[in-house]
Design a protein around this motif. Structure first.
Motif, PDB file in Angstrom:
ATOM      1  N   ARG A 257       0.814  -1.112   0.161  1.00 40.47           N
ATOM      2  CA  ARG A 257      -0.010  -0.031  -0.131  1.00 40.47           C
ATOM      3  C   ARG A 257       0.943   1.183  -0.028  1.00 40.47           C
ATOM      4  NH1 ARG A 257      -2.270  -0.793   4.057  1.00 40.47           N
ATOM      5  NH2 ARG A 257      -4.479  -1.713   3.439  1.00 40.47           N
ATOM      6  N   GLN A 261       0.937   4.061  -2.954  1.00 39.25           N
ATOM      7  CA  GLN A 261       0.396   5.512  -2.557  1.00 39.25           C
ATOM      8  C   GLN A 261       1.654   6.178  -3.007  1.00 39.25           C
ATOM      9  OE1 GLN A 261      -0.042   4.956   1.328  1.00 39.25           O
ATOM     10  NE2 GLN A 261      -2.497   4.899   1.288  1.00 39.25           N
ATOM     11  N   LEU A 298      -4.373  -0.275  -6.072  1.00 32.95           N
ATOM     12  CA  LEU A 298      -4.579   0.306  -4.688  1.00 32.95           C
ATOM     13  C   LEU A 298      -5.988   0.080  -4.022  1.00 32.95           C
ATOM     14  CD1 LEU A 298      -3.315   2.187  -2.210  1.00 32.95           C
ATOM     15  CD2 LEU A 298      -4.012   3.918  -3.503  1.00 32.95           C
ATOM     16  N   ASP A 299      -6.895   0.237  -5.139  1.00 32.99           N
ATOM     17  CA  ASP A 299      -8.273  -0.217  -4.581  1.00 32.99           C
ATOM     18  C   ASP A 299      -8.338  -1.702  -4.072  1.00 32.99           C
ATOM     19  OD1 ASP A 299      -9.118   2.427  -5.122  1.00 32.99           O
ATOM     20  OD2 ASP A 299      -9.911   1.987  -6.948  1.00 32.99           O
ATOM     21  N   ASN A 302      -6.933  -2.172  -0.777  1.00 31.05           N
ATOM     22  CA  ASN A 302      -7.699  -1.528   0.324  1.00 31.05           C
ATOM     23  C   ASN A 302      -8.991  -2.570   0.243  1.00 31.05           C
ATOM     24  OD1 ASN A 302      -6.186   0.663   0.811  1.00 31.05           O
ATOM     25  ND2 ASN A 302      -7.245   1.694  -0.766  1.00 31.05           N
ATOM     26  N   LYS A 303      -9.347  -3.358  -0.715  1.00 35.23           N
ATOM     27  CA  LYS A 303     -10.428  -4.343  -0.602  1.00 35.23           C
ATOM     28  C   LYS A 303     -10.082  -5.411  -0.035  1.00 35.23           C
ATOM     29  CE  LYS A 303     -14.367  -6.591  -1.452  1.00 35.23           C
ATOM     30  NZ  LYS A 303     -15.483  -6.348  -0.987  1.00 35.23           N
ATOM     31  N   THR A 305      -7.811  -5.339   2.618  1.00 31.85           N
ATOM     32  CA  THR A 305      -7.707  -5.131   4.009  1.00 31.85           C
ATOM     33  C   THR A 305      -8.980  -4.970   4.411  1.00 31.85           C
ATOM     34  OG1 THR A 305      -5.727  -3.488   3.334  1.00 31.85           O
ATOM     35  CG2 THR A 305      -6.862  -3.035   5.421  1.00 31.85           C
ATOM     36  N   GLU A 306     -10.099  -4.665   3.752  1.00 37.81           N
ATOM     37  CA  GLU A 306     -11.391  -4.523   4.151  1.00 37.81           C
ATOM     38  C   GLU A 306     -11.909  -5.919   4.543  1.00 37.81           C
ATOM     39  OE1 GLU A 306     -15.899  -3.545   2.395  1.00 37.81           O
ATOM     40  OE2 GLU A 306     -14.070  -2.523   1.698  1.00 37.81           O
TER      41      GLU A 306
END
Length: 552
Positions: A257, A261, A298-299, A302-303, A305-306
């Motif tokens: 991540r 970023q 990156l999306d 994040n998915k 991680t969620e």
């Protein structure tokens, strides 16, 4: 180097039992520290006698500092070695159980002795059994070698700790300022000096069996330490435990991540600095494309991680494990719904064309749905793994190439071997491979060429699996399953061999809804993705096969 006969007789009990009395002795010594320092130079006493007394007390303090360091080093070394021997004994036990199961024994010198196959093997199965026995013998040799390497590392490390203690080189107490140095600080330094190093793992490219043999020989504490200190070593290793791979890969996910970023910010800065005008449109388009690709990955991160922190799944008793992450190119990731090491039924889902890190969330959703379907079919614990461990074709335009499947088959084979090796001892898990679209081609090539370690094979909306007959997948045809919607155009392509749902292919068929149809042609790409709709019988059928049941 330690011998097999010696290692078999190692016992952790005496070492582990010595830790508590050593700890008690250490605590008594440390408690003397403040009293000694207070008597070093009594208030108001000066002169030659006072200096001599102070010198004597300093010598006593130095000696006690060394003694506390030696006690701390001893209890650390003894405790670590006891834990390490426990791990070594686990490795020995696994080897002896595997050997006995296949009619082998291990000699005192570590040689593998073949006691011969059971005499009642049918003639038509003898060649296959002989091939399997050669593979088992090779695995036993690898495992014995790894246990002996780990045992030798432990032996050498413990000897090094004892040498420091016996030679008085644990710490240099004379270099300390006795006005400020405490015995507890000396003990802390000694404790650090008494630690054992973690035995070196097998080299890159080791088999899942070699990795599992190494993993069995290190203690739980060492496993966690290795996962946290060297995540890049633990995260991608087939044969290591899912729990510790998850620990390591979540650390790597954070690193990924941060990198994405940083790349996103850098490219955005380049884009902001680029003057507007027709002469820069081509460069602007290139930067925007790069920006979009990085944002997509990156999306995806994040998915993941969620998903890993999902409170809803936790409330339902469903936990996810990250078994692989790689942000290079389009990105790769492996996410398990349920722990595959303890599940009775384990399925690996291989997605197809267009799958990448950016779109991974949808495929994890499909794995979750299949996990629920398996739960409806059995009360036994299940795990369904989304395996995007390969570079999938970006679009239908390049999905006609066999190269993607050729490149992926060895990785999938190693992963499946790792699931067998890392599974908790006892009853082996029932393993299923599920390939959708081009993912079925990947699974088929691996089964055809690598003899995948699976019990059932499901091809969903498949353009072909690389063979024209179910027997080419090296599984009994009754354990090969095909699913195809009537309006799925991909399932009719037969680009890589006969369709798994054709009668000539010789597999079982799981019913599926026809799917959405377009006017005139009937086919639709929507139908290619509707197998996981809640009311589609295909979903229930997949759940039943995952659970080891017969679809109905």
């Amino acid at each position: 180097m330690a011998t097999w006969g010696e290692v078999k007789r190692w016992q952790p009990g005496p070492l582990q039992g010595a830790v508590e009395p050593m700890n008690g002795a250490y605590n008594k010594v440390v408690a003397c520290g403040d009293d000694l320092r207070d008597t070093n130079t009594p208030y108001g006493w000066s002169g030659e006698a006072a200096s001599a007394a102070a010198g004597t007390v300093n010598q006593i303090i130095d000696g006690l500092e060394e003694h506390s360091a030696e006690l701390a080093a001893s209890r650390r070394g003894v405790g670590d070695t006891g834990d390490a021997i426990t791990g070594i004994q686990h490795g020995v036990q696994e080897i002896e159980e595997l050997a006995a199961k296949h009619h082998f024994t291990v000699g005192e010198d570590g040689t593998i002795i073949d006691s011969g196959p059971p005499p009642d093997i049918p003639e038509d199965q003898r060649a296959a059994v002989e091939t399997e026995r050669k593979a088992v013998a090779a695995e036993l040799r690898d495992r014995v070698g790894q246990v002996l390497r780990s045992a030798t590392d432990v032996d050498d490390d413990f000897c090094a700790v004892l040498d420091k203690i016996l030679s008085g080189h644990t710490i240099d107490a004379s270099a300390n300022d006795n006005e400020t140095t405490s015995l507890a600080k000396a003990g802390s330094d000694g404790y650090a000096a008494g630690s054992l190093s973690i035995p070196a793992p097998p080299p890159d490219g080791a088999t899942a069996a070699q990795n599992a043999a190494y993993w069995a020989t290190i203690s739980k504490g060492q496993r966690t330490q290795l996962a946290m200190d060297r995540p890049q070593l633990v995260g991608p290793r087939d044969g290591f435990s899912a729990v510790h791979r998850d620990i390591a890969n979540q650390i790597l996910l954070g690193h990924e991540r941060t990198r994405l970023q940083s790349d996103l910010w850098r490219i955005q800065q380049d884009l902001n600095k680029l003057p507007h005008g027709p002469g820069n449109e081509n460069e602007r388009n290139i930067l925007n494309k790069q920006l979009s690709g990085i944002q997509g990955k990156l999306d995806g991160v994040n998915k993941i991680t969620e998903v890993l922190s999902g409170t809803k799944d936790a409330a339902e008793g469903r936990k996810h494990y990250l078994l692989g992450i790689d942000g290079a190119e389009d990105g790769k990731a492996i996410v398990a719904t349920g722990n595959p090491d303890s599940a009775r039924n384990v399925a690996t889902f291989v997605p197809g064309t267009g799958s990448d890190l950016a779109t991974l969330g949808g495929n994890i959703d499909r794995a979750d749905v299949m996990h629920r379907a398996a739960e409806k079919a059995t009360s036994e614990p299940n795990s369904v793994i989304t395996w995007l461990g390969y570079d999938a074709p970006d679009s239908i335009l390049n999905a006609g190439s066999a190269g993607y499947a050729e490149d992926a088959r060895s990785s999938l084979d190693s992963f499946q071997d790792g699931l067998r090796e890392s599974h908790n001892p006892g009853q082996p898990s029932h393993n299923t491979i599920i390939g959708h679209s081009y993912g079925s081609t990947v699974a088929g090539f691996a089964a055809r060429d690598e003899h995948l370690a699976v019990d059932d094979f499901i091809a969903v909306g498949s353009p072909g699996v690389g063979v024209d007959d179910a027997t080419g997948l090296h599984l009994p045809p009754e354990h090969v399953w095909g699913i195809a919607a009537e309006n799925d155009p991909v399932a009719d392509l037969q680009r890589f061999g006969n369709a798994p749902t054709d009668a000539d292919f010789g597999a079982n068929k799981i019913n599926a809804d026809a799917g959405v149809s377009w006017p005139v042609v009937g086919y639709s790409l929507t139908a290619h993705s509707q197998y996981w709709d809640p009311r589609n019988p295909a979903l229930a059928g997949m759940g039943q096969v995952i659970a080891g049941k017969q679809p109905h």
